[in-house]
Design a protein around this motif. Structure first.
Motif, PDB file in Angstrom:
ATOM      1  N   ARG A 283      -4.268  -4.506  -7.926  1.00  0.00           N
ATOM      2  CA  ARG A 283      -5.031  -3.322  -7.520  1.00  0.00           C
ATOM      3  C   ARG A 283      -6.108  -3.634  -6.485  1.00  0.00           C
ATOM      4  O   ARG A 283      -6.847  -2.737  -6.072  1.00  0.00           O
TER       5      ARG A 283
ATOM      6  N   ALA B 204       0.810  -1.217   0.000  1.00  0.00           N
ATOM      7  CA  ALA B 204       0.000   0.000   0.000  1.00  0.00           C
ATOM      8  C   ALA B 204       0.845   1.268   0.000  1.00  0.00           C
ATOM      9  O   ALA B 204       0.299   2.369  -0.041  1.00  0.00           O
TER      10      ALA B 204
ATOM     11  N   LYS C   4      -1.456   4.558  -4.860  1.00  0.00           N
ATOM     12  CA  LYS C   4      -1.622   3.172  -5.288  1.00  0.00           C
ATOM     13  C   LYS C   4      -2.963   3.028  -5.999  1.00  0.00           C
ATOM     14  O   LYS C   4      -4.005   3.428  -5.466  1.00  0.00           O
TER      15      LYS C   4
ATOM     16  N   ASP D  89      -7.441  -4.634  -2.849  1.00  0.00           N
ATOM     17  CA  ASP D  89      -7.071  -4.559  -1.429  1.00  0.00           C
ATOM     18  C   ASP D  89      -7.808  -5.642  -0.628  1.00  0.00           C
ATOM     19  O   ASP D  89      -8.647  -5.354   0.225  1.00  0.00           O
TER      20      ASP D  89
ATOM     21  N   ARG E  15      -6.286   1.411  -6.945  1.00  0.00           N
ATOM     22  CA  ARG E  15      -7.154   0.430  -6.285  1.00  0.00           C
ATOM     23  C   ARG E  15      -8.502   0.390  -6.986  1.00  0.00           C
ATOM     24  O   ARG E  15      -9.056   1.430  -7.350  1.00  0.00           O
TER      25      ARG E  15
END
Length: 317
Positions: A131, A83, A221, A133, A223
């Motif tokens: 991508r 992350a 990042k 989480d 996501r």
């Protein structure tokens, strides 16, 4: 104006016989018992990183009486380097659940804790899409976890399917309910997941850029996530997010033909200063579970269509 008042009064009179106290279509007792608190020391100054996970059971195809257990959580909790966080990845994480024999005022400790080793692709697994989480942590010994502890897993049947989302056009404005850790409630004798209520704010067609920390040195990042509206806080990451249908607002005499109260996703981060948060669609967690457990019965759908004999269901109907 007077005509409007009379019309409202008339509607109240018509609907009054059908009115009943609102009752959630979510089994909050099962949800509460499925939630696990996760934490680890972040540095030598006594700072900790804490978040939420939830238990899921995966029945075996060959023998539905036997099941795997796994914890679903947010990847950034176990893999902060992914992350872009400034602290190193933890080598272990502590999970905390409530004991079954706790008596307020009589029992000193009301939780059971266990520290487990963290090793990517060995003790925890991420999605193949970088991508996403999401992390899934297999539970090595479900019997040890269940013994003397007040825990219940969610069922895979509670997971939403893409077909259901498209059929009922689930999206902006639909209600949600979530339950997770609030850091201020970590230093008490029991786990007390806080239930949060909100709405789906938007469904993005592209990845959003998120930073672990609000500093220039924290790289953004990409996501993939939905946006949900609600008062979420740090520590909620990894919380299960359920669709909250409007069925409970209808009178007993009114027919409901809407979607079931299914598990929509995993809360994965707060958008600072906006009362918004990220939610990773549960489809991605399902992908990881399917890869880890090729022997699992991966049925998803209304529990009435295929009842299971173990675990708990988030639906109270």
């Amino acid at each position: 104006m007077q005509r409007t008042i009379h019309l409202v009064a008339l509607l109240i009179g018509i609907l009054a016989p059908f009115a009943r106290p609102a009752s959630l279509p979510i089994n909050t007792d099962v949800v509460e018992k499925s939630v696990v608190f996760l934490y680890y020391p972040r540095d030598n100054q006594g700072n900790s990183e804490a978040g939420t996970g939830f238990f899921v059971e995966i029945p075996l195809k060959s023998d539905p009486e036997h099941v795997h257990w796994a914890i679903v959580t947010a990847r950034h909790l176990v893999d902060p380097q992914w992350a872009g966080c400034s602290w190193p990845n933890p080598h272990a994480i502590t999970l905390r659940v409530n004991t079954a024999d706790y008596k307020s005022g009589k029992t000193q400790i009301g939780v059971w804790q266990k520290t487990i080793r963290l090793a990517a692709n060995e003790t925890w697994f991420a999605h193949t899409d970088d991508r996403i989480d999401i992390a899934v942590i297999p539970v090595e010994d479900p019997v040890e976890l269940r013994t003397a502890n007040d825990v219940l897993p969610l069922r895979l049947s509670d997971f939403a399917t893409q077909q259901e989302i498209e059929k009922f056009k689930i999206g902006i404005g639909d209600g949600i309910i979530s339950a997770g850790l609030v850091p201020e409630l970590l230093n008490v004798k029991r786990n007390y997941p806080a239930f949060k209520f909100g709405k789906i704010s938007n469904v993005l067609d592209e990845p959003m850029k998120m930073r672990c920390e609000r500093t220039a040195s924290s790289p953004p990042k990409d996501r993939l996530a939905w946006i949900i509206a609600g008062n979420f806080v740090g520590g909620n990451s990894g919380s299960p997010v359920f669709l909250l249908p409007l069925e409970f607002t209808l009178g007993a005499g009114l027919q409901y033909n809407g979607p079931r109260p299914m598990l929509l996703g995993v809360e994965s981060g707060v958008i600072e200063g906006a009362d918004l948060a990220e939610m990773v669609p549960i489809e991605f967690a399902f992908d990881v579970i399917g890869r880890i457990y090729p022997d699992g019965d991966l049925y998803r759908g209304d529990v009435k269509d295929k009842p299971k004999k173990s675990g708990g269901t988030a639906s109270s109907r």
